[in-house]
Structure formats: structure tokens, C-alpha cells
Design a protein around this motif. Structure first.
Motif, PDB file in Angstrom:
ATOM      1  N   ARG A   1       0.130   4.678  -8.833  1.00  0.00           N
ATOM      2  CA  ARG A   1       0.871   5.332  -7.839  1.00  0.00           C
ATOM      3  C   ARG A   1       0.270   6.569  -7.352  1.00  0.00           C
ATOM      4  O   ARG A   1       0.399   7.214  -6.159  1.00  0.00           O
ATOM      5  CB  ARG A   1       2.284   5.946  -8.573  1.00  0.00           C
ATOM      6  CG  ARG A   1       1.984   6.896  -9.669  1.00  0.00           C
ATOM      7  CD  ARG A   1       3.301   7.403 -10.412  1.00  0.00           C
ATOM      8  NE  ARG A   1       3.222   8.110 -11.384  1.00  0.00           N
ATOM      9  CZ  ARG A   1       2.948   7.521 -12.656  1.00  0.00           C
ATOM     10  NH1 ARG A   1       3.055   6.196 -12.936  1.00  0.00           N
ATOM     11  NH2 ARG A   1       3.093   8.313 -13.722  1.00  0.00           N
ATOM     12  N   ASP A   2      -1.006   7.093  -8.114  1.00  0.00           N
ATOM     13  CA  ASP A   2      -1.642   8.399  -7.502  1.00  0.00           C
ATOM     14  C   ASP A   2      -2.965   7.855  -6.730  1.00  0.00           C
ATOM     15  O   ASP A   2      -3.571   8.796  -6.204  1.00  0.00           O
ATOM     16  CB  ASP A   2      -2.054   9.040  -8.650  1.00  0.00           C
ATOM     17  CG  ASP A   2      -0.854   9.830  -9.512  1.00  0.00           C
ATOM     18  OD1 ASP A   2       0.086  10.167  -8.718  1.00  0.00           O
ATOM     19  OD2 ASP A   2      -1.270  10.051 -10.453  1.00  0.00           O
ATOM     20  N   GLN A   3      -3.059   6.627  -6.257  1.00  0.00           N
ATOM     21  CA  GLN A   3      -4.433   6.112  -5.719  1.00  0.00           C
ATOM     22  C   GLN A   3      -3.691   5.937  -4.238  1.00  0.00           C
ATOM     23  O   GLN A   3      -2.653   5.538  -3.849  1.00  0.00           O
ATOM     24  CB  GLN A   3      -4.770   5.012  -6.431  1.00  0.00           C
ATOM     25  CG  GLN A   3      -5.377   4.917  -7.640  1.00  0.00           C
ATOM     26  CD  GLN A   3      -5.997   3.851  -8.343  1.00  0.00           C
ATOM     27  OE1 GLN A   3      -6.308   3.116  -7.447  1.00  0.00           O
ATOM     28  NE2 GLN A   3      -6.182   3.989  -9.641  1.00  0.00           N
ATOM     29  N   VAL A   4      -4.763   5.890  -3.549  1.00  0.00           N
ATOM     30  CA  VAL A   4      -4.709   5.538  -1.968  1.00  0.00           C
ATOM     31  C   VAL A   4      -5.179   4.163  -1.958  1.00  0.00           C
ATOM     32  O   VAL A   4      -6.240   3.920  -2.220  1.00  0.00           O
ATOM     33  CB  VAL A   4      -5.400   6.394  -0.926  1.00  0.00           C
ATOM     34  CG1 VAL A   4      -5.605   6.007   0.439  1.00  0.00           C
ATOM     35  CG2 VAL A   4      -5.017   7.801  -1.144  1.00  0.00           C
TER      36      VAL A   4
ATOM     37  N   ALA B   1       0.648  -1.240   0.023  1.00  0.00           N
ATOM     38  CA  ALA B   1       0.163   0.058  -0.156  1.00  0.00           C
ATOM     39  C   ALA B   1       1.053   1.113   0.023  1.00  0.00           C
ATOM     40  O   ALA B   1       0.338   2.411  -0.548  1.00  0.00           O
ATOM     41  CB  ALA B   1      -0.964   0.005   1.226  1.00  0.00           C
ATOM     42  N   ALA B   2       2.060   1.284   0.500  1.00  0.00           N
ATOM     43  CA  ALA B   2       2.781   2.402   0.635  1.00  0.00           C
ATOM     44  C   ALA B   2       3.820   2.627  -0.630  1.00  0.00           C
ATOM     45  O   ALA B   2       3.840   3.827  -1.034  1.00  0.00           O
ATOM     46  CB  ALA B   2       3.848   2.182   1.950  1.00  0.00           C
ATOM     47  N   THR B   3       4.182   1.383  -1.220  1.00  0.00           N
ATOM     48  CA  THR B   3       5.051   1.460  -2.294  1.00  0.00           C
ATOM     49  C   THR B   3       4.335   1.769  -3.689  1.00  0.00           C
ATOM     50  O   THR B   3       4.720   2.373  -4.653  1.00  0.00           O
ATOM     51  CB  THR B   3       5.874   0.280  -2.469  1.00  0.00           C
ATOM     52  OG1 THR B   3       5.152  -0.955  -2.590  1.00  0.00           O
ATOM     53  CG2 THR B   3       6.911   0.196  -1.410  1.00  0.00           C
TER      54      THR B   3
ATOM     55  N   ALA C   1      -2.636  -8.299  -4.486  1.00  0.00           N
ATOM     56  CA  ALA C   1      -1.824  -7.099  -3.702  1.00  0.00           C
ATOM     57  C   ALA C   1      -2.252  -5.931  -4.154  1.00  0.00           C
ATOM     58  O   ALA C   1      -2.506  -4.938  -3.660  1.00  0.00           O
ATOM     59  CB  ALA C   1      -0.428  -7.404  -4.071  1.00  0.00           C
ATOM     60  N   HIS C   2      -2.396  -5.878  -5.717  1.00  0.00           N
ATOM     61  CA  HIS C   2      -2.713  -4.512  -6.282  1.00  0.00           C
ATOM     62  C   HIS C   2      -4.357  -4.701  -6.755  1.00  0.00           C
ATOM     63  O   HIS C   2      -4.791  -3.898  -7.549  1.00  0.00           O
ATOM     64  CB  HIS C   2      -1.790  -4.412  -7.454  1.00  0.00           C
ATOM     65  CG  HIS C   2      -0.506  -4.259  -7.020  1.00  0.00           C
ATOM     66  ND1 HIS C   2       0.146  -2.971  -6.410  1.00  0.00           N
ATOM     67  CD2 HIS C   2       0.461  -5.287  -6.955  1.00  0.00           C
ATOM     68  CE1 HIS C   2       1.308  -3.322  -6.303  1.00  0.00           C
ATOM     69  NE2 HIS C   2       1.718  -4.384  -6.567  1.00  0.00           N
ATOM     70  N   GLY C   3      -5.011  -5.641  -6.379  1.00  0.00           N
ATOM     71  CA  GLY C   3      -6.558  -5.680  -6.605  1.00  0.00           C
ATOM     72  C   GLY C   3      -7.162  -5.245  -5.381  1.00  0.00           C
ATOM     73  O   GLY C   3      -7.447  -4.098  -4.929  1.00  0.00           O
ATOM     74  N   GLY C   4      -7.861  -6.272  -4.719  1.00  0.00           N
ATOM     75  CA  GLY C   4      -8.571  -6.201  -3.399  1.00  0.00           C
ATOM     76  C   GLY C   4      -7.821  -5.318  -2.381  1.00  0.00           C
ATOM     77  O   GLY C   4      -8.428  -4.541  -1.586  1.00  0.00           O
ATOM     78  N   ASN C   5      -6.358  -5.607  -2.306  1.00  0.00           N
ATOM     79  CA  ASN C   5      -5.504  -4.918  -1.405  1.00  0.00           C
ATOM     80  C   ASN C   5      -5.624  -3.553  -1.659  1.00  0.00           C
ATOM     81  O   ASN C   5      -5.248  -2.501  -0.970  1.00  0.00           O
ATOM     82  CB  ASN C   5      -4.353  -5.464  -1.359  1.00  0.00           C
ATOM     83  CG  ASN C   5      -3.446  -4.725  -0.334  1.00  0.00           C
ATOM     84  OD1 ASN C   5      -3.850  -4.975   1.068  1.00  0.00           O
ATOM     85  ND2 ASN C   5      -2.356  -4.535  -0.586  1.00  0.00           N
ATOM     86  N   ARG C   6      -5.729  -3.272  -3.021  1.00  0.00           N
ATOM     87  CA  ARG C   6      -5.847  -1.920  -3.367  1.00  0.00           C
ATOM     88  C   ARG C   6      -7.236  -1.168  -3.097  1.00  0.00           C
ATOM     89  O   ARG C   6      -7.520  -0.100  -2.644  1.00  0.00           O
ATOM     90  CB  ARG C   6      -5.345  -1.704  -4.960  1.00  0.00           C
ATOM     91  CG  ARG C   6      -5.354  -0.125  -5.355  1.00  0.00           C
ATOM     92  CD  ARG C   6      -4.785  -0.166  -6.844  1.00  0.00           C
ATOM     93  NE  ARG C   6      -5.290  -1.129  -7.778  1.00  0.00           N
ATOM     94  CZ  ARG C   6      -6.594  -0.971  -8.586  1.00  0.00           C
ATOM     95  NH1 ARG C   6      -6.880   0.367  -8.515  1.00  0.00           N
ATOM     96  NH2 ARG C   6      -6.944  -1.683  -9.366  1.00  0.00           N
TER      97      ARG C   6
END
Length: 247
Positions: free
Chosen positions: A51-54, A43-45, A79-84
Motif C-alpha cells: 500500500r505504500d508503494q507506487v 495501481a490505485a487500490t 497484477a501485483h507483480g509486473g504491473n506493480r
């Protein structure tokens, strides 16, 4: 109440009176140090495209209706699906394939799932994962799986009055079903346990348990290589609907 240990997971899950309370407990879970560190690092990297999303960066609760007759059990959030995005199977290629198939089957109101506020609604269906945090390399450890299991058990208990079919996406979910089934429905799982395979179907002789259908996971590894095709998914969800109707 923030959850920090396996004992607290078990207590918080068991004490959840409904799915709203259960989901609130899930998102407050910090019981697995490796998973917490990984989900927060991702979430941090962030990925360059996002990159512009929280990022959500927390455990991901189940999604769908509380009186579902069909349940989809997956492995864990991406990692970049549900975790995002904060919603299971939302915002990644796996979700693109899955929700398109659910829309064709009449189980979703739209074929895409890009964000938690995109208007997606499920019909007669609930989706949840065996492990609620995104794991490194998509591989939870046995300890992490077992620590997370009470969330799954309680979710199954809460939908037990209506659920008739469980679709296990992949071998991990198929294996996670048997101890969950024993915990929620009572009795021992079949021995030997039925082998996972695409289209595998297990039903209890007395009809006291939901039907279990096996489906290859909607991972890019499977969908990009043709191991899992849209037609194969359509067949699975058509069969799930038939079984849910008692056909």
C-alpha cells in the motif's frame, strides 16, 4: 506518441527500429479499454502488503539482452507483480520461482527479482509476454490478445538474427507462438499444431525456425501443488541451453 487503437499498435510496433523504441511504444499503449481500466484500478487500490508503494500501472515491456539465443514467452504481467514493479515476472511468487531457476541455469546473475532496479541481469536471454498488460483473472480476451500481438511480432523480428529457442510458459503462450511464428518467419504453422505439454519440443524439419519448448507456467497453482517442480524447470532450461548451442 500514445497508442489508442489496434491500427496504431500495428503502426507503432512495425515502425520501432530497435528494442528501445519498441519498449517505449509498449509502455505508451492504451489500446485495450478493459485492460487499461484494470491495470489502473489495481495501481490505485493496491494490495495491502504494497500500500505504500507506487505501482507502475502500465504495459510491461520485455526484458533481457538484444542478442539473446533463448527467449521465454509468457502469458501477461501479474497484477501485483509486473504491473506493480514495471518489469516482467518481477515482484511476485512466479518470478521467485522462475529467476531462481534461471540463476541455477546460469542465465541470470542473481536468484531474486524484487524491483526494476535490483541489479538483475540476464545472460543470453530475453523474456516477454504475449499480452503486455495485466488482465483481470489472468485471462485476456481473444480481441486483447490479437490487439497486442504486433508488439510480440516486432520483438521477435528484432531478436530473430540470434534467437534459437523459445520456451513457452503455459498453453496460452504455446498457442500464441504459432501465429507469431508465421508472421515473423513466414510459412504456415504445422497442421495439426503440436499439443502443449511440459517438455513438449517442436522443431521444423528444415531448421528454419527456433526450437519451441513447452513448460508449465510458473504460477502458484502449479508450483505450490508440485505440478511444476524446481527439477522440472532445471531440465527445461538445461535443454534450452543445449538447443541454443546447436546440440
Amino acid at each position: 506518441m500514445v497508442v489508442h487503437s489496434p491500427a496504431e499498435v500495428a503502426a507503432r510496433a512495425a515502425g520501432s527500429a530497435d528494442l528501445v523504441a519498441l519498449d517505449a511504444g509498449v509502455v505508451d499503449c492504451f489500446a485495450c479499454p478493459r485492460l487499461v481500466a484494470w491495470r489502473e484500478e489495481v495501481a490505485a487500490t493496491r494490495r495491502a502488503a504494497f500500500r505504500d508503494q507506487v505501482y507502475w500501472g502500465r504495459p510491461v515491456p520485455g526484458f533481457g539482452v538484444p542478442d539473446a539465443r533463448i527467449a521465454i514467452l509468457g502469458l501477461a504481467p501479474a497484477a501485483h507483480g509486473g504491473n506493480r514493479t514495471g518489469r516482467i515476472f518481477t515482484g511476485d511468487r512466479s518470478g521467485d520461482v522462475l529467476f531462481a531457476a534461471l540463476h541455477r541455469a546460469g542465465l541470470a546473475n542473481q536468484p531474486t527479482s524484487v524491483s526494476a532496479d535490483d541489479g538483475l541481469a540476464l545472460h543470453d536471454l530475453r523474456i516477454f509476454a504475449s499480452v503486455r498488460c495485466a488482465p483481470p483473472d489472468n485471462k485476456p480476451t481473444p480481441v486483447e490478445r490479437d490487439t497486442c500481438a504486433p508488439w510480440l511480432w516486432r520483438e521477435l523480428e528484432l531478436i530473430k538474427p540470434t534467437v534459437r529457442v523459445v520456451v513457452a510458459l503455459g498453453a496460452f503462450a504455446w498457442a500464441a507462438w504459432w501465429p507469431a511464428m508465421s508472421r515473423v518467419y513466414g510459412g504456415a504453422p504445422p497442421s495439426p499444431r503440436p499439443a502443449f505439454g511440459h517438455g513438449a519440443h517442436w522443431t521444423s524439419p528444415d531448421g528454419g525456425y527456433p526450437h519451441l519448448l513447452g513448460c508449465y507456467h510458473v504460477s502458484q497453482q502449479n508450483t505450490f501443488t508440485g505440478r511444476l517442480t524446481p527439477a522440472m524447470l532445471d531440465d527445461i532450461f538445461a535443454r534450452a541451453k543445449e538447443l541454443a548451442r546447436g546440440a
